[in-house]
Design an enzyme around this catalytic site. Sequence first.
Site, PDB file in Angstrom:
ATOM      1  N   ASP A 156      47.140  57.090  51.973  1.00  0.00           N
ATOM      2  CA  ASP A 156      46.947  57.739  53.276  1.00  0.00           C
ATOM      3  C   ASP A 156      48.244  58.425  53.717  1.00  0.00           C
ATOM      4  O   ASP A 156      48.233  59.542  54.227  1.00  0.00           O
ATOM      5  CB  ASP A 156      46.516  56.694  54.310  1.00  0.00           C
ATOM      6  N   HIS A 184      42.861  50.641  56.382  1.00  0.00           N
ATOM      7  CA  HIS A 184      42.595  51.695  55.404  1.00  0.00           C
ATOM      8  C   HIS A 184      41.110  52.055  55.522  1.00  0.00           C
ATOM      9  O   HIS A 184      40.256  51.527  54.807  1.00  0.00           O
ATOM     10  CB  HIS A 184      42.929  51.226  53.989  1.00  0.00           C
TER      11      HIS A 184
HETATM   12  P1  NAX Z   1      35.606  51.670  39.838  1.00  0.00           P
HETATM   13  O1  NAX Z   1      34.262  51.256  40.332  1.00  0.00           O
HETATM   14  O2  NAX Z   1      35.732  52.835  38.919  1.00  0.00           O
HETATM   15  O3  NAX Z   1      36.305  50.430  39.138  1.00  0.00           O
HETATM   16  C1  NAX Z   1      36.332  49.163  39.689  1.00  0.00           C
HETATM   17  C2  NAX Z   1      36.367  48.181  38.550  1.00  0.00           C
HETATM   18  O4  NAX Z   1      36.558  46.885  39.111  1.00  0.00           O
HETATM   19  C3  NAX Z   1      35.076  48.134  37.740  1.00  0.00           C
HETATM   20  O5  NAX Z   1      35.364  48.339  36.369  1.00  0.00           O
HETATM   21  C4  NAX Z   1      34.534  46.741  38.015  1.00  0.00           C
HETATM   22  O6  NAX Z   1      33.863  46.183  36.903  1.00  0.00           O
HETATM   23  C5  NAX Z   1      35.813  45.986  38.340  1.00  0.00           C
HETATM   24  N1  NAX Z   1      35.591  44.751  39.093  1.00  0.00           N
HETATM   25  C6  NAX Z   1      34.654  44.497  40.050  1.00  0.00           C
HETATM   26  N2  NAX Z   1      34.729  43.224  40.454  1.00  0.00           N
HETATM   27  C7  NAX Z   1      35.740  42.664  39.758  1.00  0.00           C
HETATM   28  C8  NAX Z   1      36.290  41.359  39.719  1.00  0.00           C
HETATM   29  N3  NAX Z   1      35.795  40.380  40.465  1.00  0.00           N
HETATM   30  N4  NAX Z   1      37.321  41.130  38.877  1.00  0.00           N
HETATM   31  C9  NAX Z   1      37.813  42.099  38.101  1.00  0.00           C
HETATM   32  N5  NAX Z   1      37.319  43.354  38.067  1.00  0.00           N
HETATM   33  C10 NAX Z   1      36.301  43.625  38.896  1.00  0.00           C
HETATM   34  O7  NAX Z   1      36.491  51.868  41.157  1.00  0.00           O
HETATM   35  P2  NAX Z   1      37.882  52.606  41.332  1.00  0.00           P
HETATM   36  O8  NAX Z   1      37.638  54.031  41.636  1.00  0.00           O
HETATM   37  O9  NAX Z   1      38.772  52.244  40.223  1.00  0.00           O
HETATM   38  O10 NAX Z   1      38.360  51.939  42.719  1.00  0.00           O
HETATM   39  C11 NAX Z   1      38.655  50.580  42.794  1.00  0.00           C
HETATM   40  C12 NAX Z   1      38.795  50.120  44.223  1.00  0.00           C
HETATM   41  O11 NAX Z   1      39.873  50.793  44.865  1.00  0.00           O
HETATM   42  C13 NAX Z   1      37.577  50.403  45.100  1.00  0.00           C
HETATM   43  O12 NAX Z   1      37.298  49.256  45.887  1.00  0.00           O
HETATM   44  C14 NAX Z   1      38.033  51.541  45.981  1.00  0.00           C
HETATM   45  O13 NAX Z   1      37.310  51.608  47.192  1.00  0.00           O
HETATM   46  C15 NAX Z   1      39.479  51.178  46.178  1.00  0.00           C
HETATM   47  N6  NAX Z   1      40.378  52.221  46.664  1.00  0.00           N
HETATM   48  C16 NAX Z   1      41.340  51.843  47.531  1.00  0.00           C
HETATM   49  C17 NAX Z   1      42.306  52.727  47.977  1.00  0.00           C
HETATM   50  C18 NAX Z   1      43.381  52.296  48.924  1.00  0.00           C
HETATM   51  O14 NAX Z   1      44.115  53.171  49.373  1.00  0.00           O
HETATM   52  N7  NAX Z   1      43.511  51.023  49.283  1.00  0.00           N
HETATM   53  C19 NAX Z   1      42.282  54.157  47.556  1.00  0.00           C
HETATM   54  C20 NAX Z   1      41.495  54.388  46.330  1.00  0.00           C
HETATM   55  C21 NAX Z   1      40.244  53.581  46.182  1.00  0.00           C
HETATM   56  O15 NAX Z   1      39.235  54.184  46.919  1.00  0.00           O
END
Ligand code: NAX
Length: 320
Positions: A156, A184
Amino acid sequence: MKKPLRIGVSGGAGQICYSLLFSIASGRLFGEDQPVALHILEVTPVLDKLTGVVMELHDCAFPLLSEIVTGDDPHRVFHGVDFVILVGAKPRSKGMERADLLQENAKIFVDQAKALNHNQVKVLVVGNPANTNALVLCHNAADLPVENVRSMMRLDQNRALFQLSKRAKVPVTEVKQVAVFGNHSPTMVVDYHNAVISGKPAQEVIRDDAWLRGEFMMKVQQRGGEVLNARGLSSAASAANAILDSIRDWTQPTAKNDWYSAGIHSKDNPYEIDDDLFFSFAMRDNKRVDGLNWDEELHGRIKKSEHELIQERDQVRKYL
Ligand code: NAX
């Protein structure tokens, strides 16, 4: 040769990690003389996909990558790690209520908290809802000091830095002291009041408060959605880059006359923000920057973001 730094990462087969893991392994984050070991956690059904990512990491022949540990058990995978980046989280599926999303994610962080319940590790929470996930983690890991946990707000901040530099027609390096406050989420608040451009208050340089309060703020708050609409996928490379920035913020001295944003535990804050939240504040050299003033407009918005975080906390109360 130095001892490898052991970096835990969850969500290893996801989009953000497809960029993040390669940056860490290349030495971009910790320097060209610091070996790293990657400890990558995924959920069981996705372990095959993670094997493909590991093959690609091997195929880069990174000189600094000393070891890769993978698996679906946080206790085993995160054993001995120095730093953990919790990216993995459950996304909101069609028809899912926000309350359900909060609870589903709370369960994940309760589980991972048990594997990180000691004071030898620093944890950056990225998976959303990042601030409330970080709170759940801390409440379930009594031996993990709250100072060792942060939720990521740096994306952000970076979005705000770029928009201000574009509007002021100056290089991004001229824009300083830009912090975001609150959650966030689209309620986050960019503190343009204390931001500085080329050594002067941003408001004096831009001379358009209506733009700062309106279009600019909304652009930053809604940027994730804008990227999603354009790309058909959520922000990934910029999120991975912000993770690297967040870890540098945490491990290196802050540049003179600047600060950064991080979600930290709100205990003992002087801003009358509830004292048991993960809330984004301005930070310098790992200390919260206290004594900032805001105008009424910004203060009102910051209180709204606080209110949203209190509501999120209420929805996961049974996990605290
Ligand atoms: P993806 O859906 O591409 O990847 C997430 C991965 O996490 C998947 O491979 C899934 O199998 C795995 N996963 C789910 N539960 C799990 C667990 N209990 N243990 C280990 N792995 C697990 O998402 P991606 O685009 O990589 O984003 C990941 C997260 O970052 C999302 O929650 C997203 O909303 C968040 N974000 C946060 C941001 C921030 O500024 N704080 C910005 C970017 C992003 O949006």
